[in-house]
Enzyme design. Structure first.
Site: not given
Ligand code: RIB
Ligand code: CA
Length: 313
Positions: A243
């Site tokens: 992500h």
């Molecule tokens: O949904 C994914 C996000 O939530 C990413 O940034 C992960 O690190 C959590 O913070």
């Protein structure tokens, strides 16, 4: 072209860690003015500690790390140990940090930096709940116009939610903060699950990290090995979704991504859909566009860039 000045706001988190490593490995394109920790994946004492662990793993103990807000603006904290493990950085065995945490509160650092740097030259890169950013904007509204751009990981549209049926974790944890940021008027680029779920650490990609045969390469392989369980179980994914590194990669090579400039609003009242990013992807309303919402990624290009840069550390 001079390096882009950024503040990384983060809740490490294995994927945050990779995003930070990619930034610290790319000084020609990115100048990290500071890293501000926020409560999210795990409580603040762990996210600030993990941020320092990652800076030392990168061999950059001079990086300034600040602790920020330990709870969302108006709600109790929701964490994600089920995804990231008890420490938030489960996977590799990494030593406790030696580098000091900065005394200044992260929100004060964000305000002070935006006021001190020439207007329009600092990019904010939130990788977790938007509590620090929204608190800074609320306490010092004058800084909003001074932000060059906000490039954040959060939200979802076609991919819908990962923490509830409709909400992505970062937005869900502090929807009021997200609402403030998305209504602030600052230029925003959004890396939603729609994109990050296409940036999967498949086995060959994980093997490439490990084949770097460096402390960083092996740690990243171990982090993503640990981190992939949740998504493999839930979505049947072919690997961990990276992500947060999508934010850093955008700063280095924006053409890896495609999206639309649309209206995005945040659900803050319905308990059923709290934290949903209501993205007008098909432009069916007359609500003014306020964000560039990414929808696709050149995943092979992303992993080639990431692996090459990690090899530098
Ligand atoms: O949904 C994914 C996000 O939530 C990413 O940034 C992960 O690190 C959590 O913070
Ligand atoms: Ca994160």
């Amino acid at each position: 072209m001079s390096a882009r000045k950024i503040i990384i706001d983060t809740d490490p988190g294995q994927d945050d860690a990779v995003a930070i490593l990619l930034a610290l490995a790319s000084p020609e394109e990115i100048e990290v003015l500071g890293i501000t920790a926020v409560a999210g994946n795990v409580p603040l004492p762990l996210t600030e500690k993990n941020a320092r662990i990652v800076c030392e793993l990168a061999g950059k103990p001079e990086t300034k790390v600040f602790a920020g807000c330990d709870v969302p603006m108006r709600r109790p904290l929701v964490t994600a140990e089920h995804v990231h493990g008890k420490t938030g950085l489960d996977g590799p065995e990494l030593p406790d940090p030696v580098m000091a945490l900065q005394d200044q509160h992260a929100v004060d650092f964000i305000i002070e930096t935006l006021r001190a740097e020439p207007s329009g030259t600092v990019t904010l890169c939130p990788l977790g709940p938007l509590t620090n950013i929204a608190t800074a904007f609320t306490r010092a509204p004058d800084i909003v116009a001074r932000v060059q751009e906000i490039v954040l990981m959060g939200g979802a549209y076609f991919e819908v939610g990962n923490i509830t049926p409709t909400a992505e974790f970062n937005i869900y944890v502090d929807p009021e903060a997200a609402d403030i940021v998305f209504k602030s008027g600052a230029p925003i680029v959004v890396m939603p699950l729609d994109v990050t779920h296409k940036a999967l650490v498949t086995q060959p990609r994980n093997d490439a990290f490990r084949a770097l045969d460096t402390a960083v390469g092996i740690a990243v392989a171990q982090m993503t090995d640990f981190f992939e369980r949740f998504d493999k179980e839930k979505y049947g994914s072919a690997g961990a979704p990276l992500h947060d590194p999508c934010v850093t990669a955008y700063l280095i090579w924006p053409d890896l991504f495609t999206g639309r400039h649309i209206n995005v609003e945040i659900e803050t009242t319905s308990e059923l859909t709290l934290g949903m990013t209501v993205a007008d992807w098909w432009r069916v309303t007359d609500r003014a566009p306020n964000a560039t919402f990414m929808g696709d990624i050149d995943a092979d290009g992303f992993f080639t860039l990431l692996t090459e840069r990690l090899a530098r550390l």
